[in-house]
Design an enzyme around this catalytic site. Sequence first.
Site, PDB file in Angstrom:
ATOM      1  N   ASP A 258       0.879  -1.172   0.000  1.00 24.63           N
ATOM      2  CA  ASP A 258       0.000   0.000   0.000  1.00 24.63           C
ATOM      3  C   ASP A 258       0.915   1.221   0.000  1.00 24.63           C
ATOM      4  O   ASP A 258       2.032   1.144  -0.493  1.00 24.63           O
ATOM      5  CB  ASP A 258      -0.947  -0.034   1.212  1.00 24.63           C
ATOM      6  CG  ASP A 258      -2.266   0.701   0.943  1.00 24.63           C
ATOM      7  OD1 ASP A 258      -2.206   1.886   0.566  1.00 24.63           O
ATOM      8  OD2 ASP A 258      -3.344   0.110   1.113  1.00 24.63           O
ATOM      9  N   HIS A 292       1.203   1.875  -3.342  1.00 29.13           N
ATOM     10  CA  HIS A 292       0.133   2.659  -3.955  1.00 29.13           C
ATOM     11  C   HIS A 292       0.576   4.103  -4.149  1.00 29.13           C
ATOM     12  O   HIS A 292       0.082   4.792  -5.023  1.00 29.13           O
ATOM     13  CB  HIS A 292      -1.131   2.620  -3.084  1.00 29.13           C
ATOM     14  CG  HIS A 292      -1.799   1.286  -3.081  1.00 29.13           C
ATOM     15  ND1 HIS A 292      -3.003   1.060  -2.455  1.00 29.13           N
ATOM     16  CD2 HIS A 292      -1.444   0.097  -3.631  1.00 29.13           C
ATOM     17  CE1 HIS A 292      -3.358  -0.209  -2.617  1.00 29.13           C
ATOM     18  NE2 HIS A 292      -2.419  -0.818  -3.323  1.00 29.13           N
TER      19      HIS A 292
END
Length: 438
Positions: A258, A292
Amino acid sequence: SAADWITAAHIRDALRAPVIPDRDFILLDYGAVGDGRQDCSEAFKKAVQACSAAGGGRIVVPEGTYRTGPIHLRSRIDLHVAQGATIEFIPEPDRYLPPVLTHWEGLEFMGYSPLIYARGQTDIAITGGGTLDGGGNETTWWHWKGGRWGIGKSDEDQKFARAKLMQDAENHVPVHKRIYADGAYLRPPFIQPFDCERVLIEGVTIRSAPFWLINPVLCRDVTVRRVRCESLGPNSDGCDPESCRNVLIEDCLFDTGDDCIAIKSGRNADGRRINTPCENIVIANCDMMAGHGGVVIGSEISGGVRNVFAEDCRMSSPDLERAIRIKTNSVRGGVIEHLRYRNIEVGQVRDAIVINYFYEEGDAGAFDPIVRDVLIENLTIENAERVFQVRGFERDPILDVHLRDILVANADEIGIVEHVSNFVTDNVIINGQRYDYT
């Protein structure tokens, strides 16, 4: 802008390191066996008790592999994980009970203990060249996320409790009545100092986290240095300071499932109730691989963020989705201001610069965000799919974004810039052409 970086230097110079007494407590002396099989939970508890009773010191974890449940640190303790030592956290949820006051995606509640936790302590450290292994994989912890992680589990496990906890926060249910542990499937953060002062995390490698890796909440004076965050599981954010003041993140490596670094300050009604911004954050000389986003602000940002300085970082991966990212919406709100980025090298990325008011719920609330006073300079990008995803609201534009000396060698498309007041470009070159925003 020179004055900005003098301010960043002042933040760094003013950071207070933990003061740890010079005495060692060797884990083996408390019954630990580093064979990767024996449960050393009691040895860790006894070492913490003895160290704390003596007024603090270093708990030395020597070479070997030590399996344990959660470790709760106390004031003036350095958990020193020596080179060649691994602490393996046993992925059995019952061990992380009884529930403690914790945060999960910016919401306060009583939940599973973080793997390493401290609340209301001063002078705490996690140091050494060893490894912390959270035991997360497709059959432990991660599968609670559902979706592609849902091996042997319903996709709905986490969703129900997450939605109910969000509703509790909106309804102002007292935090001590928000009990979401056994059966709620909300995975614990790996390292979470909560309301602590003078925190140091240095030198360790962190892998296989159940959830976010390093999540200081409501802390003052936090240093994260030379840490390797290597966890590709769901929500494996690397370092997420939340409502903290005076934070230095330097010389770290992030290869995460992430966001690499995500600066936060609480979600929605909870973030507004606690009303504590994340401020005075310096990020320097870090490497970002998969993630991300590289340097990210949001999305749990209702308490606001100010004075962020990121410099001398390198980012690149086929799995890096965004380089510089700010994400919020009119449900989160928050004032995000005085952001400075310089000397950042990006190899391969999907979107280079993202400021997005339409994240998740989008324009569905009554709390218009404010993003203002952003300067990005000396940014080089080799390959991007899109350069910009910069989207404010028509009634509530992004304010004062200045791009200076930006070189994008190869971009598939320029992307979107909409609803920005005072978007200034100065020597921005994309695909060999000068880009002037009009």
